[in-house]
Design a protein around this motif. Structure first.
Motif, PDB file in Angstrom:
ATOM      1  N   ASP A  58       9.018   1.426   8.728  1.00 40.69           N
ATOM      2  CA  ASP A  58       9.090   2.638   9.106  1.00 40.69           C
ATOM      3  C   ASP A  58       9.242   3.660   8.191  1.00 40.69           C
ATOM      4  O   ASP A  58       9.115   4.690   8.194  1.00 40.69           O
ATOM      5  CB  ASP A  58      10.389   2.681   9.907  1.00 40.69           C
ATOM      6  CG  ASP A  58      10.351   2.347  11.435  1.00 40.69           C
ATOM      7  OD1 ASP A  58       9.412   2.106  11.891  1.00 40.69           O
ATOM      8  OD2 ASP A  58      11.347   1.887  11.999  1.00 40.69           O
ATOM      9  N   ASP A  59       9.647   3.216   6.849  1.00 40.74           N
ATOM     10  CA  ASP A  59       9.538   3.985   5.667  1.00 40.74           C
ATOM     11  C   ASP A  59       8.714   4.012   4.428  1.00 40.74           C
ATOM     12  O   ASP A  59       8.910   4.788   3.425  1.00 40.74           O
ATOM     13  CB  ASP A  59      11.104   3.938   5.307  1.00 40.74           C
ATOM     14  CG  ASP A  59      11.547   2.757   4.698  1.00 40.74           C
ATOM     15  OD1 ASP A  59      10.818   1.911   4.866  1.00 40.74           O
ATOM     16  OD2 ASP A  59      12.470   2.624   4.235  1.00 40.74           O
ATOM     17  N   LYS A  60       7.923   3.009   4.445  1.00 40.41           N
ATOM     18  CA  LYS A  60       6.835   2.697   3.061  1.00 40.41           C
ATOM     19  C   LYS A  60       5.736   2.117   3.690  1.00 40.41           C
ATOM     20  O   LYS A  60       5.620   1.356   4.680  1.00 40.41           O
ATOM     21  CB  LYS A  60       7.555   2.003   2.184  1.00 40.41           C
ATOM     22  CG  LYS A  60       8.025   0.697   2.477  1.00 40.41           C
ATOM     23  CD  LYS A  60       8.896  -0.015   1.528  1.00 40.41           C
ATOM     24  CE  LYS A  60       9.262  -1.336   1.862  1.00 40.41           C
ATOM     25  NZ  LYS A  60      10.025  -1.901   0.979  1.00 40.41           N
ATOM     26  N   GLY A  61       4.543   2.073   2.852  1.00 43.03           N
ATOM     27  CA  GLY A  61       3.386   1.482   3.061  1.00 43.03           C
ATOM     28  C   GLY A  61       2.539   1.538   1.920  1.00 43.03           C
ATOM     29  O   GLY A  61       2.840   2.251   0.933  1.00 43.03           O
ATOM     30  N   CYS A  62       1.235   1.277   2.046  1.00 43.61           N
ATOM     31  CA  CYS A  62       0.313   1.256   0.974  1.00 43.61           C
ATOM     32  C   CYS A  62      -1.171   1.711   1.438  1.00 43.61           C
ATOM     33  O   CYS A  62      -1.431   1.241   2.524  1.00 43.61           O
ATOM     34  CB  CYS A  62      -0.027   0.112   0.238  1.00 43.61           C
ATOM     35  SG  CYS A  62       1.612  -0.499  -0.736  1.00 43.61           S
ATOM     36  N   LEU A  71     -10.757  -6.780  -6.911  1.00 47.98           N
ATOM     37  CA  LEU A  71      -9.499  -5.949  -7.580  1.00 47.98           C
ATOM     38  C   LEU A  71      -9.392  -4.860  -6.538  1.00 47.98           C
ATOM     39  O   LEU A  71     -10.119  -4.033  -6.202  1.00 47.98           O
ATOM     40  CB  LEU A  71      -9.935  -5.411  -8.871  1.00 47.98           C
ATOM     41  CG  LEU A  71     -10.048  -6.495  -9.991  1.00 47.98           C
ATOM     42  CD1 LEU A  71     -10.665  -5.710 -11.332  1.00 47.98           C
ATOM     43  CD2 LEU A  71      -8.952  -7.387 -10.354  1.00 47.98           C
ATOM     44  N   TYR A  72      -8.189  -4.650  -6.130  1.00 50.27           N
ATOM     45  CA  TYR A  72      -7.772  -3.509  -5.142  1.00 50.27           C
ATOM     46  C   TYR A  72      -6.890  -2.556  -6.051  1.00 50.27           C
ATOM     47  O   TYR A  72      -6.192  -2.932  -6.563  1.00 50.27           O
ATOM     48  CB  TYR A  72      -6.735  -4.280  -3.855  1.00 50.27           C
ATOM     49  CG  TYR A  72      -7.724  -5.265  -3.402  1.00 50.27           C
ATOM     50  CD1 TYR A  72      -8.196  -4.595  -1.985  1.00 50.27           C
ATOM     51  CD2 TYR A  72      -7.437  -6.438  -3.307  1.00 50.27           C
ATOM     52  CE1 TYR A  72      -8.887  -5.454  -1.168  1.00 50.27           C
ATOM     53  CE2 TYR A  72      -8.396  -7.358  -2.544  1.00 50.27           C
ATOM     54  CZ  TYR A  72      -9.010  -6.884  -1.285  1.00 50.27           C
ATOM     55  OH  TYR A  72      -9.486  -7.492  -0.312  1.00 50.27           O
ATOM     56  N   LEU A  73      -7.128  -1.263  -5.291  1.00 49.06           N
ATOM     57  CA  LEU A  73      -6.512  -0.189  -5.988  1.00 49.06           C
ATOM     58  C   LEU A  73      -5.488   0.395  -4.904  1.00 49.06           C
ATOM     59  O   LEU A  73      -5.856   0.412  -3.460  1.00 49.06           O
ATOM     60  CB  LEU A  73      -7.538   1.037  -5.981  1.00 49.06           C
ATOM     61  CG  LEU A  73      -6.793   2.442  -6.287  1.00 49.06           C
ATOM     62  CD1 LEU A  73      -6.189   2.230  -7.887  1.00 49.06           C
ATOM     63  CD2 LEU A  73      -7.942   3.442  -6.662  1.00 49.06           C
ATOM     64  N   SER A  74      -4.259   0.014  -5.149  1.00 45.03           N
ATOM     65  CA  SER A  74      -3.066   0.248  -4.010  1.00 45.03           C
ATOM     66  C   SER A  74      -2.581   1.655  -4.238  1.00 45.03           C
ATOM     67  O   SER A  74      -2.096   1.844  -5.369  1.00 45.03           O
ATOM     68  CB  SER A  74      -2.259  -0.922  -4.138  1.00 45.03           C
ATOM     69  OG  SER A  74      -1.082  -0.810  -3.136  1.00 45.03           O
ATOM     70  N   LEU A  75      -2.253   2.356  -3.139  1.00 45.18           N
ATOM     71  CA  LEU A  75      -1.461   3.581  -3.449  1.00 45.18           C
ATOM     72  C   LEU A  75      -0.454   3.568  -2.326  1.00 45.18           C
ATOM     73  O   LEU A  75      -0.436   4.136  -1.192  1.00 45.18           O
ATOM     74  CB  LEU A  75      -2.662   4.884  -2.859  1.00 45.18           C
ATOM     75  CG  LEU A  75      -3.920   4.945  -3.666  1.00 45.18           C
ATOM     76  CD1 LEU A  75      -4.702   5.851  -2.742  1.00 45.18           C
ATOM     77  CD2 LEU A  75      -3.803   4.959  -5.089  1.00 45.18           C
ATOM     78  N   PRO A  76       0.640   3.064  -3.097  1.00 45.37           N
ATOM     79  CA  PRO A  76       1.884   2.911  -2.273  1.00 45.37           C
ATOM     80  C   PRO A  76       2.550   4.333  -2.103  1.00 45.37           C
ATOM     81  O   PRO A  76       2.587   5.318  -2.842  1.00 45.37           O
ATOM     82  CB  PRO A  76       3.092   2.277  -3.397  1.00 45.37           C
ATOM     83  CG  PRO A  76       2.264   2.530  -4.711  1.00 45.37           C
ATOM     84  CD  PRO A  76       0.949   2.743  -4.523  1.00 45.37           C
ATOM     85  N   TYR A  77       3.320   4.451  -0.850  1.00 44.32           N
ATOM     86  CA  TYR A  77       3.983   5.776  -0.558  1.00 44.32           C
ATOM     87  C   TYR A  77       5.070   5.185   0.307  1.00 44.32           C
ATOM     88  O   TYR A  77       5.344   4.172   0.792  1.00 44.32           O
ATOM     89  CB  TYR A  77       3.215   6.463   0.549  1.00 44.32           C
ATOM     90  CG  TYR A  77       2.425   5.880   1.460  1.00 44.32           C
ATOM     91  CD1 TYR A  77       3.453   5.936   2.854  1.00 44.32           C
ATOM     92  CD2 TYR A  77       1.380   5.028   1.915  1.00 44.32           C
ATOM     93  CE1 TYR A  77       3.221   5.279   4.070  1.00 44.32           C
ATOM     94  CE2 TYR A  77       1.069   4.452   3.011  1.00 44.32           C
ATOM     95  CZ  TYR A  77       2.211   4.760   4.112  1.00 44.32           C
ATOM     96  OH  TYR A  77       1.543   4.046   5.239  1.00 44.32           O
TER      97      TYR A  77
END
Length: 115
Positions: free
Chosen positions: A35-39, A52-58
């Motif tokens: 409920d409070d984070k993801g990518c 190769l993955y570009l991950s943008l966490p939030y």
């Protein structure tokens, strides 16, 4: 995993406004079961089965995902190597840190120009 030095960390925005733009750029959401984070994850480079993955966490800072007012704040973008078990040379053939940082800048420019 490589942490990228960008201006994305700490940037905030409305989830429902950002999501379609990031999807348009080829990013998918992972970790939304929380409920409070993801990518937002997208492929930075691939060669056969190696990726190769570009991950943008939030993380969510206001309201839930299903709310129009849901706000997120980005963390430090990362490059994740899914080729580690098959061919580590793929990961070291290029300056992926620079390529990732340039990709993040292009993403930020796209978002800034379209919101």
């Amino acid at each position: 995993m490589i942490a990228l030095d960008t201006y994305m960390s700490g940037k905030r925005g409305f989830f429902k406004k950002l999501k379609p733009h990031l999807e348009e750029l080829g990013f998918n959401i992972t970790g939304k079961d929380s409920d409070d984070k993801g990518c937002f994850n997208g492929v930075l480079a691939s060669q056969g089965q190696k990726k190769l993955y570009l991950s943008l966490p939030y993380h969510v800072i206001k309201a839930g995902y299903d709310q129009p007012s849901a706000q997120i704040e980005f963390g430090t973008p990362l490059i994740i190597n899914h080729a580690a078990h098959s061919d580590s040379n793929f990961f070291h053939q290029h300056d992926w840190k620079l390529a990732g940082e340039q990709a993040v800048q292009q993403i930020m420019n796209h978002i800034d120009n379209n919101l």
